[in-house]
Design an enzyme around this catalytic site. Structure first.
Site, PDB file in Angstrom:
ATOM      1  N   HIS A 186      37.616 -10.642  19.579  1.00 42.29           N
ATOM      2  CA  HIS A 186      37.492  -9.761  20.595  1.00 42.29           C
ATOM      3  C   HIS A 186      36.329 -10.007  21.255  1.00 42.29           C
ATOM      4  CE1 HIS A 186      34.003  -8.073  18.281  1.00 42.29           C
ATOM      5  NE2 HIS A 186      34.656  -8.321  17.210  1.00 42.29           N
ATOM      6  N   CYS A 202      34.267 -11.305  12.261  1.00 40.97           N
ATOM      7  CA  CYS A 202      35.192 -11.469  13.459  1.00 40.97           C
ATOM      8  C   CYS A 202      34.645 -12.611  14.480  1.00 40.97           C
ATOM      9  CB  CYS A 202      35.404  -9.938  13.987  1.00 40.97           C
ATOM     10  SG  CYS A 202      36.499  -8.622  13.173  1.00 40.97           S
TER      11      CYS A 202
END
Length: 226
Positions: A186, A202
């Site tokens: 992301h 992440c």
């Protein structure tokens, strides 16, 4: 390929929040990352260069929220999007995450790959294995975990889409065997973390880079973290 469900765009319990904090104010970091007058000791810093002429040149066009282009001179040159030899060993149309080198490789052909700079999980939050892109979302909302809300009382249960959202402009949701792994590729509202171990697992990218990557990815694409 855009998620229309905001809650679906960020499952509760997702380990995508910041795992590191800084004594420097957010304003000072932003000035450094985006080429402001204040210089900070970021890795690979170089002298500031001339900004793009005209205010419009500072922003990525066509976005519902402002995406200000990062001053690349403030970061290691290896973190810039670059076409390189495909040394990933992966088939064209797949992604490899090099956590040690802080790079994401998009295999474009057997001979060529597109390399991006990333931030990876801190020690204890690293994730390895193979997955597929199960879902994709533009400007997703973010739902902090219960643990994050305990550690930071007062943090909202939902962070709406926008330039302060930790997931940034785009999110790719990684699935394995049809199930959400809770790991994502992301964007970020903290561009100064790119090139470091900063997340709770992440993979972060500059917003302008994840926007470009998003347009080259499809649901079902293979993602490998060796």
């Amino acid at each position: 390929m855009t998620d229309k469900s905001e809650r679906g765009a960020q499952s509760p319990g997702l380990p995508c929040g910041s795992a590191a904090s800084s004594g420097l104010s957010r304003r000072r970091w932003i000035e450094a990352a985006f080429g402001g007058a204040l210089a900070l000791p970021l890795a690979g810093c170089q002298a500031d260069t001339e900004r793009p002429r005209g205010r419009d040149g500072w922003f990525v066009p066509g976005e519902p929220f402002p995406v200000r282009r990062v001053n690349r001179e403030r970061f290691e040159p290896t973190l810039r999007p670059t076409i390189v030899a495909n040394v990933t060993g992966q088939e064209p149309g797949s992604i490899l995450i090099d956590t040690a080198g802080r790079h994401l490789y998009l295999s474009r052909s057997r001979d060529q790959a597109l390399r991006y700079g990333i931030a990876v999980g801190t020690s204890g939050y690293a994730w390895k294995g193979s997955a597929t892109v199960g879902r994709m979302a533009r400007w997703p909302a973010w739902y902090p975990t219960d643990e994050m809300r305990r550690d930071a009382p007062g943090i909202p249960a939902r962070i709406p889409p926008g330039d302060d959202n930790p997931l940034g402009a785009r999110a790719l949701y990684l699935y394995r065997n049809g199930r959400d792994t809770l790991y994502r590729i992301h964007g970020t509202s903290e561009p100064w973390t790119i090139g470091t171990q900063a997340s709770s697992g992440c993979i972060r990218m500059f917003n302008e880079d994840v926007i470009a990557l998003y347009d080259q990815v499809h649901v079902g694409m293979k993602v490998v973290v060796p």
